[in-house]
Write an enzyme that holds these catalytic residues in place. Structure first.
Site, PDB file in Angstrom:
ATOM      1  N   HIS A 153      44.788  16.444 -18.386  1.00 13.93           N
ATOM      2  CA  HIS A 153      44.218  16.855 -17.098  1.00 13.93           C
ATOM      3  C   HIS A 153      45.321  17.215 -16.101  1.00 13.93           C
ATOM      4  O   HIS A 153      45.053  17.839 -15.072  1.00 13.93           O
ATOM      5  CB  HIS A 153      43.351  15.729 -16.532  1.00 13.93           C
ATOM      6  N   ASP A 376      33.206  29.615 -32.219  1.00 16.76           N
ATOM      7  CA  ASP A 376      33.018  30.031 -33.610  1.00 16.76           C
ATOM      8  C   ASP A 376      34.380  30.407 -34.186  1.00 16.76           C
ATOM      9  O   ASP A 376      34.957  31.425 -33.825  1.00 16.76           O
ATOM     10  CB  ASP A 376      32.047  31.219 -33.663  1.00 16.76           C
TER      11      ASP A 376
END
Length: 440
Positions: A153, A376
């Protein structure tokens, strides 16, 4: 669940980072970002028609990682003193593991966030780790697999993280033509600061916490929206799905904690993406921590509070909207000019939190409408996208269900609070049974 590591290696960019890019400067917002990792878990069912064997999957993922790290070159470096990343192409760990005693369908039929941490390459709350990125490929005996990713982060917010994952997947499936590369300019928007006062990014991390996952169907969220809309007067637009569900979960959190909260003061906090709030809006390709927290004024809860109506959802939604609306272009300009003042306010809040003087806060972050299911890699969309246990207490993370407009809520609370929260009859009356990712 047993997960056995079978190999570890370091993946480096396929091309060296140019000398003029070796020093990636943190922005002020990177510097004050939490010292934890943003995790993402992508699960893929075995598809005998399109899917190669696990060796080929691993080979493809590693090769495409080498390529995507050329674009996201800071991720292959090392974090230095909360100031910058040395982009030395040292590389990122790629871990391969076997899942020994359960199938993919076992996991998907009952995902337990704490168990899902075993699919990640390292501890998500390790504040000493200088690695910006880690990946773990988890292979099930049934042929299915899960890709665990975690990005620090300190370098990336949710929007940046999903941009990385989506581009990695596009490169893996050979779809480079449609890639919109990242832009690393956040330190010019929010120049870094010299911290002459202490700042502790680990405030709020506690071991005494547990994360549970609650699924809400679109129909149940709609029922709540209608119920809130009918009871709220002079509302200009109906509540969104996220406003509705965050208000509902906040009311159940109040019901679970009101007996232990002495001053009955609460705050609602939402993470807000700054990119669309600039004038003109920033492109979504801008990488870094470009978010802030919208914090409501303290909300006074009556001592008798418990039901949803008594907890005041008619007040909460307008107040939350106002707090979010206040994060506008003027707020951003002030933040750019007065970062030291903002840091001072943050430090005061952290000190008050440590002394137990703060109003009780519940933090919300939403991944809804992010491209979670666009990952994908060449073998189809994920069967399910989930999260391991969250690193902070009093935090709720929203993620879209794969189909149908529902929302999965990951709720992290202290164990004692969770024991009351998860048994709340009003909460359970809206929670969907079963696991929607397996429904046909």
């Amino acid at each position: 669940m047993k997960v056995e590591v079978i190999s570890k290696e370091i993946i480096k960019p396929s091309s060296p980072t140019p000398d003029h890019l070796l020093h990636y400067q943190f922005s002020f917002l990177d510097q004050i970002a939490p010292q934890v990792y943003n995790p993402l878990l992508l699960f893929y069912e075995h598809n005998a028609k399109t899917q190669p064997n696990s060796t080929e999957i691993s080979h493809n993922l590693k090769n495409s990682l080498c390529e995507v790290l050329n674009l996201f070159y800071p991720l292959a470096g090392r974090i230095k003193n909360n100031q910058f990343i040395h982009c030395n192409d040292e590389g990122i760990p790629f871990v391969e593991a076997r899942v020994l005693d359960c199938t993919l369908s076992d996991v998907l039929s009952n995902p337990i966030p704490g168990e899902l941490n075993k699919f990640m390459p390292f501890e998500l709350d390790d504040i000493t780790n200088s690695l910006p990125l880690g990946v773990q490929l988890n292979i099930f005996q049934c042929g299915g697999f899960a890709i665990g990713q975690c990005v620090s982060h300190k370098i990336a917010d949710g929007s940046s993280y999903f941009m990385f994952s989506k581009i990695w997947a596009a490169i893996a499936r050979g779809d480079q033509a449609n890639i919109n590369p990242p832009e690393f300019v956040s330190s010019t928007l929010f120049p870094p600061k010299e911290f002459n006062i202490g700042f502790d990014g680990s405030v709020g991390i506690t071991k005494d916490r547990v994360t549970k996952r609650f699924v809400f169907d679109a129909s149940q969220i709609e029922n709540l929206r209608e119920r809130y809309e009918q009871s709220m007067h002079n509302i200009k637009k109906r509540p969104t799905r996220v406003e509705t569900l965050s208000t509902f979960l906040w009311s159940r959190f109040v019901a679970a904690t009101k007996d232990s909260t002495l001053n009955k003061l609460y705050r609602v906090v939402h993470a807000v993406n700054l990119r669309p709030r600039f004038d003109p809006p920033l492109p979504q390709s801008f990488f870094g921590n470009l978010f802030r927290l919208a914090i409501t004024a303290p909300l006074q809860i009556p001592s008798s509070g418990g039901s949803d109506e008594e907890c005041g959802h008619g007040v909460v939604i307008p107040v939350v909207r106002e707090a979010i609306d206040n994060i506008d272009n003027e707020y951003i300009k002030k933040l750019q000019k007065q970062g030291d003042e903002h840091l001072g306010v943050m430090k005061k809040r952290a000190d008050s939190f440590k002394r137990g003087e703060m109003a009780t806060s519940l933090y919300f972050s939403s991944y809804c409408r992010f491209p979670l299911y666009d990952n994908d890699f060449g073998w189809g969309r994920p069967t399910w996208v989930g999260s391991p246990a969250l690193t902070y207490k009093n935090v709720v993370l929203f993620m879209d269900t794969k189909e149908g407009g529902g929302i999965e809520a990951y709720v992290s609370l202290e164990e004692e609070v969770m024991a009351k929260f998860e048994c709340d009859s009003e909460l359970l009356s809206y929670v969907a049974p079963g696991a929607p990712m397996l429904r046909k």
